[in-house]
Motif scaffolding. Structure first.
Motif, PDB file in Angstrom:
ATOM      1  N   GLN A 263       2.618   2.662  -7.494  1.00 18.90           N
ATOM      2  CA  GLN A 263       3.441   1.982  -8.490  1.00 18.90           C
ATOM      3  C   GLN A 263       4.601   2.874  -8.941  1.00 18.90           C
ATOM      4  O   GLN A 263       5.752   2.437  -8.998  1.00 18.90           O
ATOM      5  N   GLY A 264       4.307   4.139  -9.256  1.00 17.14           N
ATOM      6  CA  GLY A 264       5.322   5.037  -9.787  1.00 17.14           C
ATOM      7  C   GLY A 264       6.381   5.433  -8.785  1.00 17.14           C
ATOM      8  O   GLY A 264       7.550   5.619  -9.141  1.00 17.14           O
ATOM      9  N   LEU A 265       6.004   5.552  -7.503  1.00 20.87           N
ATOM     10  CA  LEU A 265       6.952   5.949  -6.465  1.00 20.87           C
ATOM     11  C   LEU A 265       7.586   4.757  -5.761  1.00 20.87           C
ATOM     12  O   LEU A 265       8.537   4.920  -4.992  1.00 20.87           O
ATOM     13  N   GLY A 266       7.047   3.578  -6.026  1.00 18.62           N
ATOM     14  CA  GLY A 266       7.573   2.382  -5.377  1.00 18.62           C
ATOM     15  C   GLY A 266       7.307   2.376  -3.889  1.00 18.62           C
ATOM     16  O   GLY A 266       8.136   1.905  -3.100  1.00 18.62           O
ATOM     17  N   LEU A 267       6.140   2.882  -3.488  1.00 22.90           N
ATOM     18  CA  LEU A 267       5.769   2.956  -2.074  1.00 22.90           C
ATOM     19  C   LEU A 267       4.683   1.952  -1.744  1.00 22.90           C
ATOM     20  O   LEU A 267       3.877   1.583  -2.610  1.00 22.90           O
ATOM     21  N   PRO A 268       4.612   1.502  -0.483  1.00 20.67           N
ATOM     22  CA  PRO A 268       3.489   0.660  -0.070  1.00 20.67           C
ATOM     23  C   PRO A 268       2.177   1.429  -0.261  1.00 20.67           C
ATOM     24  O   PRO A 268       2.129   2.658  -0.133  1.00 20.67           O
ATOM     25  N   LYS A 269       1.133   0.699  -0.552  1.00 19.25           N
ATOM     26  CA  LYS A 269      -0.157   1.332  -0.833  1.00 19.25           C
ATOM     27  C   LYS A 269      -0.628   2.192   0.342  1.00 19.25           C
ATOM     28  O   LYS A 269      -1.141   3.304   0.153  1.00 19.25           O
ATOM     29  N   MET A 270      -0.439   1.721   1.565  1.00 16.72           N
ATOM     30  CA  MET A 270      -0.911   2.476   2.733  1.00 16.72           C
ATOM     31  C   MET A 270      -0.149   3.795   2.876  1.00 16.72           C
ATOM     32  O   MET A 270      -0.724   4.819   3.251  1.00 16.72           O
ATOM     33  N   GLU A 271       1.138   3.794   2.561  1.00 13.32           N
ATOM     34  CA  GLU A 271       1.923   5.029   2.626  1.00 13.32           C
ATOM     35  C   GLU A 271       1.409   6.031   1.580  1.00 13.32           C
ATOM     36  O   GLU A 271       1.312   7.237   1.846  1.00 13.32           O
ATOM     37  N   THR A 272       1.089   5.520   0.415  1.00 12.34           N
ATOM     38  CA  THR A 272       0.572   6.383  -0.654  1.00 12.34           C
ATOM     39  C   THR A 272      -0.771   6.982  -0.261  1.00 12.34           C
ATOM     40  O   THR A 272      -1.019   8.182  -0.477  1.00 12.34           O
ATOM     41  N   LEU A 273      -1.641   6.173   0.313  1.00 14.49           N
ATOM     42  CA  LEU A 273      -2.952   6.672   0.739  1.00 14.49           C
ATOM     43  C   LEU A 273      -2.800   7.736   1.820  1.00 14.49           C
ATOM     44  O   LEU A 273      -3.560   8.713   1.860  1.00 14.49           O
ATOM     45  N   SER A 274      -1.796   7.580   2.659  1.00 16.55           N
ATOM     46  CA  SER A 274      -1.543   8.567   3.701  1.00 16.55           C
ATOM     47  C   SER A 274      -1.094   9.897   3.095  1.00 16.55           C
ATOM     48  O   SER A 274      -1.526  10.977   3.535  1.00 16.55           O
ATOM     49  N   LEU A 275      -0.244   9.822   2.100  1.00 17.87           N
ATOM     50  CA  LEU A 275       0.210  11.041   1.423  1.00 17.87           C
ATOM     51  C   LEU A 275      -0.967  11.779   0.784  1.00 17.87           C
ATOM     52  O   LEU A 275      -1.088  13.006   0.884  1.00 17.87           O
ATOM     53  N   LEU A 276      -1.848  11.026   0.125  1.00 18.04           N
ATOM     54  CA  LEU A 276      -3.007  11.626  -0.525  1.00 18.04           C
ATOM     55  C   LEU A 276      -3.946  12.253   0.502  1.00 18.04           C
ATOM     56  O   LEU A 276      -4.506  13.337   0.275  1.00 18.04           O
ATOM     57  N   ALA A 277      -4.101  11.578   1.622  1.00 19.20           N
ATOM     58  CA  ALA A 277      -4.965  12.115   2.677  1.00 19.20           C
ATOM     59  C   ALA A 277      -4.410  13.436   3.214  1.00 19.20           C
ATOM     60  O   ALA A 277      -5.158  14.399   3.440  1.00 19.20           O
ATOM     61  N   LYS A 278      -3.090  13.505   3.403  1.00 22.13           N
ATOM     62  CA  LYS A 278      -2.470  14.732   3.886  1.00 22.13           C
ATOM     63  C   LYS A 278      -2.620  15.873   2.883  1.00 22.13           C
ATOM     64  O   LYS A 278      -2.670  17.048   3.254  1.00 22.13           O
ATOM     65  N   ALA A 279      -2.710  15.521   1.604  1.00 22.95           N
ATOM     66  CA  ALA A 279      -2.882  16.530   0.560  1.00 22.95           C
ATOM     67  C   ALA A 279      -4.351  16.798   0.261  1.00 22.95           C
ATOM     68  O   ALA A 279      -4.671  17.582  -0.631  1.00 22.95           O
TER      69      ALA A 279
END
Length: 310
Positions: A263-279
């Motif tokens: 919501q805060g970054l305005g990204l698709p949910k799957m893209e956000t989950l990918s970022l979290l997984a990489k971190a």
């Protein structure tokens, strides 16, 4: 430094003790026919023991340069002038600044700045003032000592800690709840606590009851000491992106981090989950539970994502 000293009698003993901060304050207010402006956060410290605690915590020496923010009628300023090598006292209120100049006239190591602290870059301030300093004062190293007005506490702390000319230490009086928030551990972290702990190590010196001020505020205060790190505690390649990610994470702090980031970054949910997984961060956690190291990894993952998308 040519400072004013206590008056002494012929036999060398000190004369009658100086009036208490409360007595000094009431005399000054009556003499200048002043009314306290609470909307500007004017709550003047009148507890001598608390004043001594602030001075002791700052560990001042005759070679120290001090910036005081919100000097008011100069009760703390005078103590700083007697302990430090040079004091830059900043006061926004025109009337108080004029009185402060009169009161500090006997001190040759005090500069009064009647401007908005958030509109003067610390590096520029030091550059314009350094010609006044004696040789023993290092104009590139300074301490901030202040009884901060509540309404500018967070922006002032961040303004100085994010400056290109950071202080080596900050000893500040803040609202007790704000001090507790700044000192928070993972599980209770906030945007404010992260933005302070990124740049320095905060320590709670003591709690200060409301009756230590005139007029008494509705809340208690605390003395907070921040030892500023030479470098941020985590590696930040892009400061703007780093805080953009943190603000997004806390945009809906009660939500899971996967949802609040999307919501805060305005990204698709799957893209956000990918970022979290990489971190290596569980998407079901809340923002307040993440450590600074985890925010570092998340910020790096977001920067890489932006670079690849551009």
């Amino acid at each position: 430094m040519g400072l004013r000293t206590k008056q002494t009698s012929e036999d060398g003993r000190h004369s009658a003790r100086a009036p208490s901060p409360l007595t000094q304050m009431m005399r000054l207010l009556r003499h200048h026919n002043l009314r306290v402006r609470k909307r500007l956060g004017q709550h003047f410290l009148v507890d001598g023991e608390v004043l001594e605690r602030i001075i002791a915590s700052a560990e001042l020496t005759p070679t120290d340069l001090v910036i005081e923010i919100g000097s008011g009628l100069g009760v703390l300023t005078e103590q700083l002038a007697q302990q430090a090598g040079w004091v830059i006292a900043m006061e926004l209120d025109n009337t108080l600044a004029a009185i402060l100049k009169q009161r500090m006239a006997p001190y040759r190591n005090v500069t009064i700045i009647n401007e908005d602290v958030l509109k003067i870059d610390p590096a520029a301030l030091l550059e314009t003032q350094k010609a006044k300093f004696p040789p023993e004062i290092n104009s590139t190293s300074y301490k901030v000592v202040a009884n901060l007005p509540y309404y500018i506490t967070a922006p002032t702390l961040r303004y100085y800690l994010e400056s290109s000319a950071k202080p080596e230490m900050m000893v500040v009086m803040v609202q007790k709840e704000v001090a507790e928030e700044i000192m928070a551990k993972p599980g209770r972290l906030s945007l404010l606590s992260i933005s302070i702990q990124l740049y320095g190590e905060p320590t709670l010196i003591t709690r200060v009851p409301a009756h230590s001020f005139y007029p008494a505020p509705k809340v208690d205060s605390a003395i907070l000491k921040i030892i500023v790190y030479p470098q941020p505690s985590v590696n930040i390649a892009d400061n703007e992106n780093f805080f953009r990610v943190i603000r997004a994470g806390f945009s809906s702090a009660r939500k899971q981090i996967g949802n609040s980031l999307a919501q805060g970054l305005g990204l698709p949910k799957m893209e956000t989950l990918s970022l979290l997984a990489k971190a290596s961060i569980d998407a079901q956690r809340r923002a307040q539970t993440l450590t600074l190291k985890e925010w570092e990894r998340l910020g790096q993952a977001f920067s890489t994502y932006r670079d690849e998308a551009s």
